[in-house]
Design an enzyme around this catalytic site. Structure first.
Site, PDB file in Angstrom:
ATOM      1  N   CYS A  43       0.838  -1.199   0.000  1.00  0.00           N
ATOM      2  CA  CYS A  43       0.000   0.000   0.000  1.00  0.00           C
ATOM      3  C   CYS A  43       0.878   1.256   0.000  1.00  0.00           C
ATOM      4  CB  CYS A  43      -0.971  -0.042   1.183  1.00  0.00           C
ATOM      5  SG  CYS A  43      -2.343   1.134   1.037  1.00  0.00           S
ATOM      6  N   HIS A  69      -3.542  -5.518   1.293  1.00  0.00           N
ATOM      7  CA  HIS A  69      -3.138  -5.843   2.662  1.00  0.00           C
ATOM      8  C   HIS A  69      -3.507  -7.297   2.964  1.00  0.00           C
ATOM      9  CE1 HIS A  69      -2.144  -1.783   4.089  1.00  0.00           C
ATOM     10  NE2 HIS A  69      -3.184  -1.349   3.390  1.00  0.00           N
TER      11      HIS A  69
END
Length: 661
Positions: A329, A426
């Protein structure tokens, strides 16, 4: 008929880091194993560690608590999430969605808009579940925050919750924390506190006496157990347990801990599969075989730190040497050349330039769960090629690649160049197939850890009492009332316990002494074994006392015995025989002087003295003169000691009746 709402059991902390989240997780699994449908709830959480659940993003802790309860995580379980972006600024997430307007609103003005959301979420959960286990934030005793409270006693009052107050005894000062927290609550709020829990204890719990007993006497709140410092592998949103119990045979992994790092808790399996450390200096990165850049709530601030600390240069050297590097991310964005921010989301940044990526931030936040399949990969990451993975996205903006950097997850979810991989997903390391591909085995998983925590509650806490508290119904407390802390408790310096024969005086004295002094008590025995029956009485009393106590047998010189006593808590048993012995040895004046000298010695000693005496003035008038003189003399002695005492109690049939001044 009024609609029945599920009861609320609430865990509040005497401090931050006391173990509230862990205790709620353990309680959720404990009650779920007993067939109770449980919902966790935290009105407002401040954390950069979040998960995507039904409805949007929520705090990782509440997500985990829902898993422990065996229910589907949803945003009503954490209706307000604050994600810090700077020392004085946070992104406000309401029911899973970023609210830009509220994020710009001063903290003092938010309650009017957030409290209705909290109330509605709590009520909805209480309508759908059997039990709600709520978690507070920080401490309810922060009186400067009371006006804007939507997470501690505001929730407890709304639900009439039974509150457990937990303290971290490992950091020291736990009893002061509990007493201070309780005393700073409004009177009606104190009544909601039903139990204290001591957490993270290392050692022999028996050594805590007499503190729990004293605390209960001062507050009326019992200590319901002492939890040891529990070793576990669960994700910890405040201080991830990366590196605890690591496998020496696994690879050395450095997870870079830059400012505003987010979602570090997703790397919890590495604690079992690798030698993992949170890296804050270049040397820790240099020593690693695998380098991970986690998410970041503020990429620009993290980029500046990477350059200033030298950690960024160490990451570049690792990539140039062919060591595997992973960015997740915000970490992916940091691996690229630049982050552009034309809309002013959080600021532009210059990346590490390891991947040929350009990222453009977008005010519209991507919050979703996604599935994808890895394309062709090289080196360490080649084992992931063709693997189906799933995870969650929480990010602003999109990235595009050029040059030798290739898209390896469709839809711009992942990019790679040689040994360097960047993904927007994630939760990669939480998936068993990824663990097996990269580490050759699978982490034990969360279920075993949940059960271990629930087992610990059954072993160390009074769970029957906690169950009773959890399901007891209380009326909501609509008004808190003024905060009026009571005066701190003062340890009694002189206690007089009066009563008739076999009324329970000595037993009460022993109990008081244990509570005040534990094993450090001196006992002054004034009895003389003049016959077999008296000798048996003396032996029986001696057997009732702890062997560790000091015993001083002194029938007449009580003042001298008190001066010689080694401990700060002293029991004199009894004044009745002391007066009798002095009267027979030297007459009434000697007896009076002996009592007065005892009180003078007590005043000079600074010790706590517990005096046992008989009340003999309530029966028939004695038939001989000496007995009448003794009755009157003992009445004077009792009255004299009572006048000096902090506390005087009359015992009748084992019951204590306080004698008010």
């Amino acid at each position: 008929m009024a609609e029945r709402l599920a009861p609320v059991l609430m865990v509040q902390g005497a401090t931050s880091g006391a173990g509230k989240s862990l205790l709620v997780t353990a309680l959720a699994r404990y009650f779920a194993r007993r067939g109770v449908r449980v919902a966790p709830f935290k009105a407002q959480n401040m954390s950069n560690h979040a998960r995507v659940a039904a409805g949007g993003e929520m705090g990782s802790a509440q997500y985990l608590q829902a898993l422990a309860a065996g229910v589907t995580p949803e945003v009503r379980m954490n209706p307000v999430l604050l994600k810090p972006e700077a020392e004085t600024r946070s992104q406000v997430v309401v029911l899973g969605r970023h609210d830009p307007e509220l994020s710009r609103t001063p903290w003092t003005e938010r309650k009017a808009r957030l409290w209705p959301v909290v109330r509605a979420s709590l009520r909805a959960l209480r309508e759908e579940y059997d039990l709600v286990i709520a978690e507070g934030a920080g401490s309810p005793a922060e009186v400067n925050l009371r006006a804007g409270d939507i997470v501690n006693m505001a929730v407890a009052r709304e639900a009439g919750a039974a509150v457990l107050l937990v303290a971290d005894i490992d950091r020291g000062g736990a009893f002061a924390h509990l007493w201070g927290t309780w005393s700073l609550l409004a009177p009606g709020e104190r009544a909601l506190v039903q139990g204290f829990v001591l957490n993270k204890f290392r050692g022999d719990a028996a050594l805590l006496a007499p503190a729990p007993e004293l605390l209960e006497r001062w507050t009326g709140v019992p200590t319901l157990g002492v939890l040891p410092l529990l070793r576990h592998r669960l994700p910890d949103e405040d201080a991830p347990r990366l590196g605890s119990g690591s496998d020496p045979g696994g690879p050395r992994v450095a997870v870079v801990a830059y400012p505003y790092a987010s979602n570090i808790d997703e790397f919890w399996p590495l604690g079992e599969l690798a030698q993992v450390r949170l890296a804050r200096d270049p040397e820790e990165v240099e020593a690693a075989e695998l380098v991970v850049l986690p998410g970041s709530k503020h990429v620009a601030a993290s980029a500046a730190w990477l350059e200033e600390s030298g950690v960024g240069a160490a990451v570049r050297r690792a990539a140039e040497a062919g060591r595997p590097v992973l960015g997740v991310c915000g970490g992916l964005q940091l691996l690229g050349r630049a982050v552009h921010d034309p809309e002013g989301v959080e600021g532009a940044a210059r990346g590490l330039g390891i991947l040929e990526l350009e990222t453009t931030l977008d005010p519209q936040k991507s919050v979703r769960r996604s599935r994808a399949r890895f394309g062709e990969l090289e080196g360490y990451w080649a084992e992931l090629a063709g693997l189906d993975v799933e995870g969650y996205e929480i990010h602003h903006g999109k990235s595009r690649a050029d040059g030798a950097t290739r898209e390896v997850l469709p839809g711009g979810l992942g990019f790679a160049r040689g040994s360097v991989l960047g993904v927007y997903l994630h939760g990669l390391f939480e998936q068993p197939q990824v663990q097996r591909a990269l580490f050759g085995r699978v982490a034990a998983g969360l279920e075993r850890e949940f059960d271990k925590l629930a087992d610990a509650l059954g072993e160390h806490l009074e769970m029957e009492r906690i169950e009773e508290l959890a399901f007891s119904q209380r009326e909501p407390l609509k008004r808190a009332g003024p905060v009026a802390p009571p005066d701190p408790p003062r340890l009694p310096r002189l206690v007089l316990l009066l009563g008739g024969a076999r009324a329970g005086k000595s037993a009460a004295a022993l109990a008081r002494a244990r509570a005040l002094g534990g094993g450090a008590v001196s006992f002054i025995a004034t009895a003389e074994a003049g016959d077999e029956e008296m000798a048996a009485r003396v032996a029986a009393h001696r057997a009732e006392r702890p062997a560790a106590w000091e015993t001083i047998e002194e029938p007449r010189d009580a003042a001298g015995a008190l001066a010689r006593a080694r401990h700060r808590v002293v029991v004199l048993d009894c004044l009745t025989l002391l007066v009798s012995n002095l009267l027979l040895a030297g007459g009434e004046e000697v007896a009076r002087r002996g009592v007065e000298e005892l009180l003078a010695a007590w005043r000079a000693s600074g010790k706590t003295l517990i005096v046992v005496s008989n009340e003999v003035g309530m029966g028939v008038v004695p038939e001989n003169a000496l007995a009448r003189r003794y009755r009157d003399l003992l009445g004077w002695a009792n009255r004299t000691v009572a006048a000096a005492a902090d506390e005087a109690v009359l015992l009748v049939a084992g019951r204590e009746l306080p004698l008010l001044p």
